[in-house]
Design a protein around this motif. Sequence first.
Motif, PDB file in Angstrom:
ATOM      1  N   SER A  82       9.454  47.844   1.678  1.00  0.00           N
ATOM      2  CA  SER A  82      10.895  47.568   1.820  1.00  0.00           C
ATOM      3  C   SER A  82      11.144  46.468   2.846  1.00  0.00           C
ATOM      4  CB  SER A  82      11.653  48.838   2.214  1.00  0.00           C
ATOM      5  OG  SER A  82      11.155  49.344   3.448  1.00  0.00           O
ATOM      6  N   LYS A  85      10.430  43.100   1.214  1.00  0.00           N
ATOM      7  CA  LYS A  85      11.541  42.640   0.369  1.00  0.00           C
ATOM      8  C   LYS A  85      12.679  42.082   1.214  1.00  0.00           C
ATOM      9  CE  LYS A  85      10.675  45.677  -3.533  1.00  0.00           C
ATOM     10  NZ  LYS A  85      11.157  46.793  -4.356  1.00  0.00           N
ATOM     11  N   ARG A 148      15.011  36.101  -7.549  1.00  0.00           N
ATOM     12  CA  ARG A 148      15.010  37.541  -7.830  1.00  0.00           C
ATOM     13  C   ARG A 148      13.587  38.089  -7.927  1.00  0.00           C
ATOM     14  NH1 ARG A 148      14.449  40.572 -12.073  1.00  0.00           N
ATOM     15  NH2 ARG A 148      14.647  38.926 -13.610  1.00  0.00           N
ATOM     16  N   THR A 152      11.933  40.718  -5.160  1.00  0.00           N
ATOM     17  CA  THR A 152      11.585  42.076  -5.581  1.00  0.00           C
ATOM     18  C   THR A 152      10.092  42.328  -5.652  1.00  0.00           C
ATOM     19  OG1 THR A 152      11.757  41.458  -7.912  1.00  0.00           O
ATOM     20  CG2 THR A 152      13.718  42.406  -6.874  1.00  0.00           C
ATOM     21  N   ALA A 153       9.321  41.351  -6.082  1.00  0.00           N
ATOM     22  CA  ALA A 153       7.898  41.597  -6.302  1.00  0.00           C
ATOM     23  C   ALA A 153       6.979  40.767  -5.423  1.00  0.00           C
ATOM     24  CB  ALA A 153       7.556  41.349  -7.767  1.00  0.00           C
TER      25      ALA A 153
END
Length: 175
Positions: A82, A85, A148, A152-153
């Motif tokens: 987390s 990110k 994005r 996220t990844a």
Amino acid sequence: MKRLERIFVALNAWALIIMLSAMTLVIGANITFRYLTGHSVPWADEAARYLMIWLTFTGAGLILRNGGHVAITNLQDALPASGQKFLRAAIVVGLLIFFGFMVHVGLQYAQRMQLQLTPALRIPFIYVYAAMPIGFGLLIIHLLIIARLFITAGTYKRSDDAGAKVNSLPGGPIG
């Protein structure tokens, strides 16, 4: 949307190919003329220099999307998923702010130089300095396209070739 992205990336890549080819032809012709006639083409060095400026600024976005810029990932690697990110989102926001600021500065600088002419080619410098706001504008577009997936990844699936594997670059494509 993916089709538009592929077209955008292809157009950006072809523009770079055309500029690099033109620069190669100008330099090659100048070398040939110098050895055959003993005289250089007076504008060849200047044209090659300005093409290199345009190549640098307009190519930075393609390099960004493929993870070619330098990245230091020690902090990201030390964070939990987390936190990684959040850090990647902060990087994207910071880059968007910086790129937007550079578009603004580039426009101001190009406008200030619009009345001056280049020494050999005698073209207005605005055409040379327009590379900066255009290049940073392209960086914004490329960053928005990949943001994005990067956030996220931490990876980015290249869309310029359909069968490409997911790039799992250290720090992702922009980190």
